[in-house]
Design an enzyme around this catalytic site. Structure first.
Site, PDB file in Angstrom:
ATOM      1  N   THR A 230     -10.277 -51.312  74.391  1.00  0.00           N
ATOM      2  CA  THR A 230     -10.861 -52.503  73.758  1.00  0.00           C
ATOM      3  C   THR A 230     -10.914 -52.333  72.246  1.00  0.00           C
ATOM      4  OG1 THR A 230     -12.244 -52.825  75.708  1.00  0.00           O
ATOM      5  CG2 THR A 230     -12.876 -54.013  73.724  1.00  0.00           C
ATOM      6  N   THR A 231     -11.283 -51.137  71.779  1.00  0.00           N
ATOM      7  CA  THR A 231     -11.349 -50.866  70.346  1.00  0.00           C
ATOM      8  C   THR A 231      -9.970 -50.972  69.705  1.00  0.00           C
ATOM      9  OG1 THR A 231     -13.186 -49.372  70.815  1.00  0.00           O
ATOM     10  CG2 THR A 231     -12.214 -49.225  68.623  1.00  0.00           C
TER      11      THR A 231
ATOM     12  N   TYR B 101     -13.736 -61.694  85.016  1.00  0.00           N
ATOM     13  CA  TYR B 101     -13.541 -63.120  85.296  1.00  0.00           C
ATOM     14  C   TYR B 101     -13.439 -63.388  86.790  1.00  0.00           C
ATOM     15  CZ  TYR B 101     -12.291 -67.983  84.848  1.00  0.00           C
ATOM     16  OH  TYR B 101     -12.307 -69.350  84.953  1.00  0.00           O
TER      17      TYR B 101
ATOM     18  N   TYR C  88     -14.117 -47.383  84.294  1.00  0.00           N
ATOM     19  CA  TYR C  88     -14.816 -47.882  83.111  1.00  0.00           C
ATOM     20  C   TYR C  88     -15.825 -48.928  83.542  1.00  0.00           C
ATOM     21  CZ  TYR C  88     -15.302 -49.665  78.265  1.00  0.00           C
ATOM     22  OH  TYR C  88     -15.766 -50.051  77.030  1.00  0.00           O
TER      23      TYR C  88
ATOM     24  N   ARG D 169     -19.087 -56.698  79.124  1.00  0.00           N
ATOM     25  CA  ARG D 169     -17.763 -57.286  78.911  1.00  0.00           C
ATOM     26  C   ARG D 169     -17.207 -57.941  80.162  1.00  0.00           C
ATOM     27  NH1 ARG D 169     -14.724 -56.889  73.756  1.00  0.00           N
ATOM     28  NH2 ARG D 169     -15.760 -55.271  72.547  1.00  0.00           N
TER      29      ARG D 169
ATOM     30  N   LYS E   7     -16.387 -43.704  82.535  1.00  0.00           N
ATOM     31  CA  LYS E   7     -16.924 -44.036  81.218  1.00  0.00           C
ATOM     32  C   LYS E   7     -18.035 -45.042  81.458  1.00  0.00           C
ATOM     33  CE  LYS E   7     -15.878 -46.278  76.801  1.00  0.00           C
ATOM     34  NZ  LYS E   7     -14.883 -47.037  76.000  1.00  0.00           N
TER      35      LYS E   7
ATOM     36  N   ILE F 280     -16.629 -41.252  74.941  1.00  0.00           N
ATOM     37  CA  ILE F 280     -15.466 -42.008  74.470  1.00  0.00           C
ATOM     38  C   ILE F 280     -16.014 -42.937  73.402  1.00  0.00           C
ATOM     39  CG2 ILE F 280     -13.608 -43.595  75.093  1.00  0.00           C
ATOM     40  CD1 ILE F 280     -13.596 -42.332  77.877  1.00  0.00           C
TER      41      ILE F 280
END
Length: 293
Positions: free
Chosen positions: A44-45, A107, A133, A138, A161, A203
């Protein structure tokens, strides 16, 4: 197992929004020299949602070649489509990723049974270990502990994570840890609490600008120097919070630009950091000549 500070690397771009490979090379060398223990690209980063498949492959290929096995390279590989994720995991593993980070579906949120089937199908067909993750802010869903308990025994699932910010959940995850299933903090403001229940590292977004300090936080804790680890974590909290004052990676790219580190523009729908938050962030940054933690 990868331990320590794993940087969730930004994707540097030029003024036209194209990948800045010269800047990427500088960042890789920066992290290698500063003690970073692993690199995560295509997360994402790294603005993975706006990268093309061709860009993803080239970024990973470039990173793997430049790192040259000096530290592990993890690639973000998750989507909300199981079949596409399996294809992506296999493709990125073939390029050279040591491990793959796989997010929960978003979603099209699924049931507990669907979540178990999703991750199991991916792990069954992955050539490399995968890291789950968990980031409900998010995706809108958390990996339930009973589901995680089953996933933790899969030989190709190496860890999680954890970025929920829920310490009760973290404690429950801590009970599942083994030599083959580890826990990484996904929140820079909770590295120390996660280490205290058996976490293996972080992370980190923060490590983009202070990699040596994030490495030191984890290393000093592992060495039994709790006082120093506390000092680093608590002193850094105002800066960490400023790095998340708007949607990641907006603030971290602004911070890197202020520190003359390769960063560049953001791709829409992300836009530059607002001026008031830039001012706050700039006051907190570890500029040359300013006292460090």
């Amino acid at each position: 197992m990868i331990k320590g500070s794993i940087v969730a690397l930004i994707t540097p771009m030029n003024a036209l929004g194209e990948i800045d490979y010269q800047g990427l090379e500088k960042l890789i060398e920066f992290h290698l020299s500063e003690g970073t223990d692993g690199l995560l690209v295509l997360g994402t980063t790294g603005e993975s949602s706006t990268l093309t498949p061709e860009e993803e492959e080239e970024i990973l290929r470039f990173t793997v070649a430049k790192v040259n096995k000096r530290i592990p390279v993890i690639a973000g590989a998750g989507t909300n489509d199981t079949k596409k994720t399996i294809e992506r995991v296999q493709r990125l593993a073939a390029i050279g990723a040591d491990q793959l980070l796989v997010i929960t579906p978003y979603y099209n949120k699924t049931s507990d049974a669907g979540l178990l089937a999703h991750f199991t199908a991916i792990a069954d067909q992955s050539p490399r270990p995968i890291i789950l993750y968990n980031v409900p802010s998010r995706t809108g869903m958390t990996i339930p502990i009973p589901v995680l308990e089953k996933l933790a025994t899969h030989p190709q699932i190496s860890g999680i994570k954890e970025a929920s910010g829920d310490l009760a959940y973290v404690m429950a995850v801590g009970r599942l840890l083994t030599d083959s299933f580890v826990l990484y903090s996904g929140n820079d403001d909770a590295i120390l609490p996660i280490l205290s229940v058996g976490g293996s590292g972080v992370i980190s977004v923060w490590a983009n600008i202070q990699p040596r300090l994030v490495h030191e936080l984890v290393a000093t804790f592992e060495q039994g120097n709790l006082r120093r680890a506390q000092q680093i974590q608590l002193t850094a909290l105002p800066l960490i919070h400023a790095l998340f004052s708007e949607t990641n990676p907006i603030p971290i790219k602004a911070a890197m630009e202020m520190m003359a580190l390769p960063s560049g523009v953001l791709r829409l729908p992300l836009v530059p950091l607002s001026e008031d938050k830039r001012g706050v962030l700039q006051e907190l940054l570890p500029m040359k000549g300013r006292e460090q933690v």
